[in-house]
Design a protein around this motif. Structure first.
Motif, PDB file in Angstrom:
ATOM      1  N   GLU A 184      -0.103  -1.615  -3.515  1.00 56.98           N
ATOM      2  CA  GLU A 184      -1.366  -1.842  -2.799  1.00 56.98           C
ATOM      3  C   GLU A 184      -2.335  -2.789  -3.512  1.00 56.98           C
ATOM      4  O   GLU A 184      -3.233  -3.339  -2.877  1.00 56.98           O
ATOM      5  CB  GLU A 184      -2.031  -0.502  -2.481  1.00 56.98           C
ATOM      6  CG  GLU A 184      -1.506   0.039  -1.171  1.00 56.98           C
ATOM      7  CD  GLU A 184      -1.625   1.548  -1.021  1.00 56.98           C
ATOM      8  OE1 GLU A 184      -2.741   2.056  -1.182  1.00 56.98           O
ATOM      9  OE2 GLU A 184      -0.595   2.187  -0.732  1.00 56.98           O
ATOM     10  N   ASP A 233       0.914  -2.376   5.594  1.00 57.77           N
ATOM     11  CA  ASP A 233       1.661  -1.496   4.696  1.00 57.77           C
ATOM     12  C   ASP A 233       2.746  -0.784   5.497  1.00 57.77           C
ATOM     13  O   ASP A 233       2.561  -0.493   6.674  1.00 57.77           O
ATOM     14  CB  ASP A 233       0.680  -0.483   4.088  1.00 57.77           C
ATOM     15  CG  ASP A 233       1.215   0.090   2.793  1.00 57.77           C
ATOM     16  OD1 ASP A 233       2.327  -0.284   2.380  1.00 57.77           O
ATOM     17  OD2 ASP A 233       0.503   0.907   2.185  1.00 57.77           O
ATOM     18  N   ARG A 267       2.586   6.980  -9.294  1.00 57.18           N
ATOM     19  CA  ARG A 267       1.869   8.049  -8.599  1.00 57.18           C
ATOM     20  C   ARG A 267       2.238   9.400  -9.212  1.00 57.18           C
ATOM     21  O   ARG A 267       1.380  10.242  -9.459  1.00 57.18           O
ATOM     22  CB  ARG A 267       2.213   8.014  -7.111  1.00 57.18           C
ATOM     23  CG  ARG A 267       1.414   9.006  -6.292  1.00 57.18           C
ATOM     24  CD  ARG A 267       1.743   8.960  -4.817  1.00 57.18           C
ATOM     25  NE  ARG A 267       1.213   7.781  -4.167  1.00 57.18           N
ATOM     26  CZ  ARG A 267       1.966   6.875  -3.551  1.00 57.18           C
ATOM     27  NH1 ARG A 267       3.271   7.024  -3.502  1.00 57.18           N
ATOM     28  NH2 ARG A 267       1.422   5.835  -2.968  1.00 57.18           N
TER      29      ARG A 267
HETATM   30 MG   LIG Z   1       1.288   2.252  -0.453  1.00 60.10          MG
END
Ligand SMILES: [Mg+2]
Ligand SMILES: Nc1ncnc2c1ncn2[C@@H]1O[C@H](COP(=O)(O)OP(=O)(O)OP(=O)(O)O)[C@@H](O)[C@H]1O
Length: 422
Positions: free
Chosen positions: A48, A112, A231
């Motif tokens: 992102e 996305d 993440r």
């Molecule tokens: Mg993403």
């Protein structure tokens, strides 16, 4: 040209692996052009940031930047979200609406999870990419827009092309430049760096001393497979920061936070065969229930569709008999089902329906159907939730694999994750 280090600082990007630096460098290079960029990489690798860098370093930076998660918008509304619609284009379209491509004129749109776009939307997107032209839903007036597109995907697009889920021509049009972000396991030297940054952020956030890792813990952290990439690393840093009293984290403490199926250790043999047999049987059962619910919903949708489209007495009669076929006879005139439902929008009875009495009848049937659905939902809800959770766990949060296993589309899974707040 702004240096790669200052870009990293500006966009909060940690790491120094050559492959990461190359990706950022490529973003800096293409930013001033209008070239379409496709950002690829596994889930959680930081895709992102790339479109944000591209937008901010381009001449478009004073215009709009819109990020659209294509996987999260229902198929029925995505064309209207992206391209807008005319008043009256469909039930509920009470006003003309501008889509993102109109609003972002002169700016950048980040698409996305672009692999999730329905094929019909792909056709519209191809046109806008090719000559900047688009039509609002329900309009025949060609409009022009000047939008730079950056797309991202964590799925294998060639597989999607092979399965005819994604147009090959669109793929090549979108990926004039491909920026690939490496998975964390190919950036071992960045792992501890990232952890230290997250640990210090969370210490600040939760007003506690920063957690530190012992040397063996650092080794364990570095060797881990990190299926969920940055993440996942961030989540673990947060959990440790919140939960551990002792701020020095040993390898054995860390071990408790790392999913065992995800380590590089040899596979652990299951404790008891019968137990695993039982759990797999239970999972099959859940899957059957899950499929049954899907079927039920499909039937409901079909019924609603027929009711919406029908505008003659005959069709309405057919609708009624269809409902009876699906949900059984309700000749017993049970008054508890007779109160009309409140939300008439759901069915949208045509205005010239022959008589009011028939409207009430149809609504009653619908209401009856809803009551049954409600009961089914109550018993299936928990099962569905558990099945989704398990599948996601098994695949380290990879939605694509979990969706394939559950036999549902990634889009549906995405919505369920949102719905259950997973
Ligand atoms: Mg993403
Ligand atoms: N190099 C990095 N430095 C610091 N934080 C990062 C870095 N890369 C990613 N992150 C953080 O990791 C999280 C996941 O990143 P991001 O949302 O960009 O993943 P993604 O590649 O878009 O994944 P998905 O395909 O699942 O959408 C975010 O909180 C992001 O801020």
């Amino acid at each position: 040209m702004e240096s790669i280090q200052s870009i990293k600082q500006r966009f909060g990007i940690i790491g120094n692996t050559p492959s990461l630096n190359r990706a950022i460098e490529k973003a800096i290079q293409v930013a001033p052009t209008d070239i379409s960029v496709l950002v690829t990489g596994e889930s959680g690798v930081g895709k992102e940031s790339i479109p944000k860098i591209i937008h901010q370093l381009s001449h478009r930076k004073h215009n709009k930047y819109i990020a659209v998660n294509c996987g999260a918008i229902p198929e029925g509304t995505i064309d209207s979200e992206l391209f807008g619609h005319e008043k009256g284009a469909f039930t509920g379209a009470t006003q003309t609406r501008e889509g993102y491509f109109e609003v972002a004129d002169g700016g950048t749109i980040f698409l996305d999870e672009v692999g999730e776009l329905p094929l019909t939307t792909q056709v519209r997107l191809l046109r806008v990419l090719e000559n900047g032209e688009f039509l609002k839903v329900g309009s025949s007036k060609v409009q022009k827009t000047n939008v730079r597109i950056v797309a991202a995907t964590n799925v294998n697009m060639f597989e999607a092309i092979d399965k005819e889920k994604f147009r090959e021509d669109l793929y090549y049009r979108l990926s004039t430049v491909d920026i690939h972000l490496p998975p964390l396991r190919e950036r071992r030297e960045d792992i501890h760096l990232l952890f230290r940054k997250f640990a210090s952020d969370f210490a600040l956030k939760y007003k506690m001393p920063t957690v530190k890792l012992t040397d063996p813990a650092v080794q364990m952290l570095t060797k881990h497979r990190w299926g969920g990439n940055i993440r996942q690393l961030r989540n673990i840093a947060e959990q440790l920061s919140v939960l551990e009293q002792d701020r020095t984290i040993s390898a054995s403490t860390l071990q408790n936070y790392l999913p065992s199926a995800n380590t590089n250790l040899p596979a652990v043999i299951k404790t008891s065969k019968s137990e695993s047999d039982f759990s797999s049987e239970r999972e099959i059962l859940y899957k059957v229930l899950f499929d049954m619910k899907s079927d039920l919903n499909d039937l409901k949708k079909l019924t609603m569709e027929l009711m919406k489209n029908g505008n003659t007495k005959d069709v309405e009669k057919n609708n009624e008999s269809l409902i009876q076929k699906i949900y059984g006879n309700d000749d017993d005139n049970d008054t508890s089902f007779k109160e009309p439902i409140e939300n008439n929008d759901v069915i949208s009875i045509p205005e010239h329906t022959p008589s009011d009495i028939e409207i009430v009848n149809i609504q009653d049937k619908y209401h009856f159907a809803e009551e049954i659905e409600e009961e089914e939902t109550l018993s299936l809800h928990d099962k569905e939730l558990e099945l989704i959770k398990k599948s996601l766990e098994r695949h380290n949060g990879k939605r694509k694999l979990a969706a394939a296993e559950l036999g549902i589309s990634e889009r549906t899974l995405y919505r369920k994750i949102k719905q259950y707040d997973l």
